[in-house]
Enzyme design. Structure first.
Site: not given
Ligand code: NDP
Length: 290
Positions: A63-64, A166
């Site tokens: 998801l975003p 990330k």
């Protein structure tokens, strides 16, 4: 194995396709038509409702942001089965993922954060690099599943560590795209042909993924496809800046990169691709890339 995949966006759609070749896949997407399209094209099952995902042995979210993941966790937590593993592939916020892991643990559901890098082409070709935060035994369970979508699966530390590395690596990319675009625009202004400027850059110490793969198509061919939303890239760099803040670290380049990306997002809007920051640099100089 029964896997529920939640979020069939630019990344999730092809990742779920690869998984469906080896596992029983139930898919859920906010816009149901995308789920139906996935089922039609790849033989997956569309969840009748979100609650149907709770019966899976593995739940994957793509998801975003962590906000949407949290929302899905809130809706499913009451129905989850003990022992189900939750893999969050979203590029999320390490602090939120730590809290999510604690909440899920009360239901006997382990959580790993497993964000990916390698862009949509990596998702299409199952060549993603996936960085995982979580307990070693949970990583061991997640690894063979993630291996289906990626080439390199790396255990980076406890819950949150995947999300942290990330956003840090995406910040490196953001700063590189920005400085490379600035210098290429300057080369153009100096009268150097863009093809030549790129050729020299890529044969020298200034080369990067930005100069080799991302910018040539845009700057030489004028093609600006939407592959990774600037909205998401800005979110990643903001999370990285918040990590610096928490750690009481002095990171002026990161802070500057965050401001430049946020300013670009404000100018270009939510629908822009992240490489379109090069257009903002051109505008700042009353120039164009043509
Ligand atoms: P997309 O915008 O293409 O897809 C987002 C997905 O999330 C869609 O399925 C969308 O559903 C769903 N969604 C959005 N809002 C909600 C909500 N409120 N509730 C439920 N579902 C929602 O994003 P990407 O696939 O590009 O990115 C997903 C994640 O992967 C992000 O964290 C991004 O930073 C990361 N990432 C992206 C890369 C890329 O190159 N694109 C590369 C590496 C990581 P709907 O179809 O209804 O809109």
């Amino acid at each position: 194995m029964k896997i529920a995949f939640i979020g069939l966006g630019a990344m999730g759609f092809p990742m779920a396709r690869h998984l469906s070749k080896q596992h029983e896949l139930i898919v859920w997407n906010r816009t149901r038509e995308k789920g139906e399209c996935h089922a039609r094209e790849h033989g997956t099952t569309v969840a009748g409702d979100l609650a149907a995902c709770a019966a899976a042995e593995i739940i994957i979210t793509m998801l975003p942001t962590s906000r949407e993941v949290d929302d899905i966790v809130n809706k499913l937590i009451g129905d989850l089965r003990r022992g189900t593993l939750w893999i969050d592939a979203t590029s999320g916020d390490p602090n939120v993922s730590r809290q999510t892991a604690v909440r899920l643990a009360t239901r006997g559901v382990p959580f790993v954060d497993a964000p990916v890098t390698g862009a949509t082409v990596g998702a299409e070709n199952a060549t993603l690099t996936i960085m995982v935060g979580g307990a070693p035994e949970d990583f061991a369970r997640a690894q063979p599943i993630l291996q289906i979508c990626g080439k390199k699966i790396i255990h980076v530390g406890p819950v949150g560590a995947g999300h942290a590395i990330k956003v840090l690596t995406n910040s490196i990319m953001g700063a590189t795209v920005w400085i490379t675009s600035e210098c290429l625009l300057l080369a153009k202004r100096f009268g150097i042909d863009m093809k030549t400027a790129l050729e020299v850059t890529n044969a020298g110490s200034g080369r990067s993924n930005a100069s080799e793969n991302l910018l040539p198509m845009r700057l030489l061919e004028g093609k600006w496809p939407l592959v990774f939303k600037l909205l998401h890239h800005d979110k990643d760099i903001r999370i990285a800046a918040s990590i610096a803040h928490e750690q009481h670290a002095s990171t002026p380049m990161l802070a500057l990169t965050q401001h430049l990306f946020t300013a670009s997002l404000n100018q270009l809007g939510d629908g822009a691709d992240y490489i379109e920051v090069a257009k903002v640099i051109a505008r700042m100089n009353d120039a164009t890339w043509e």
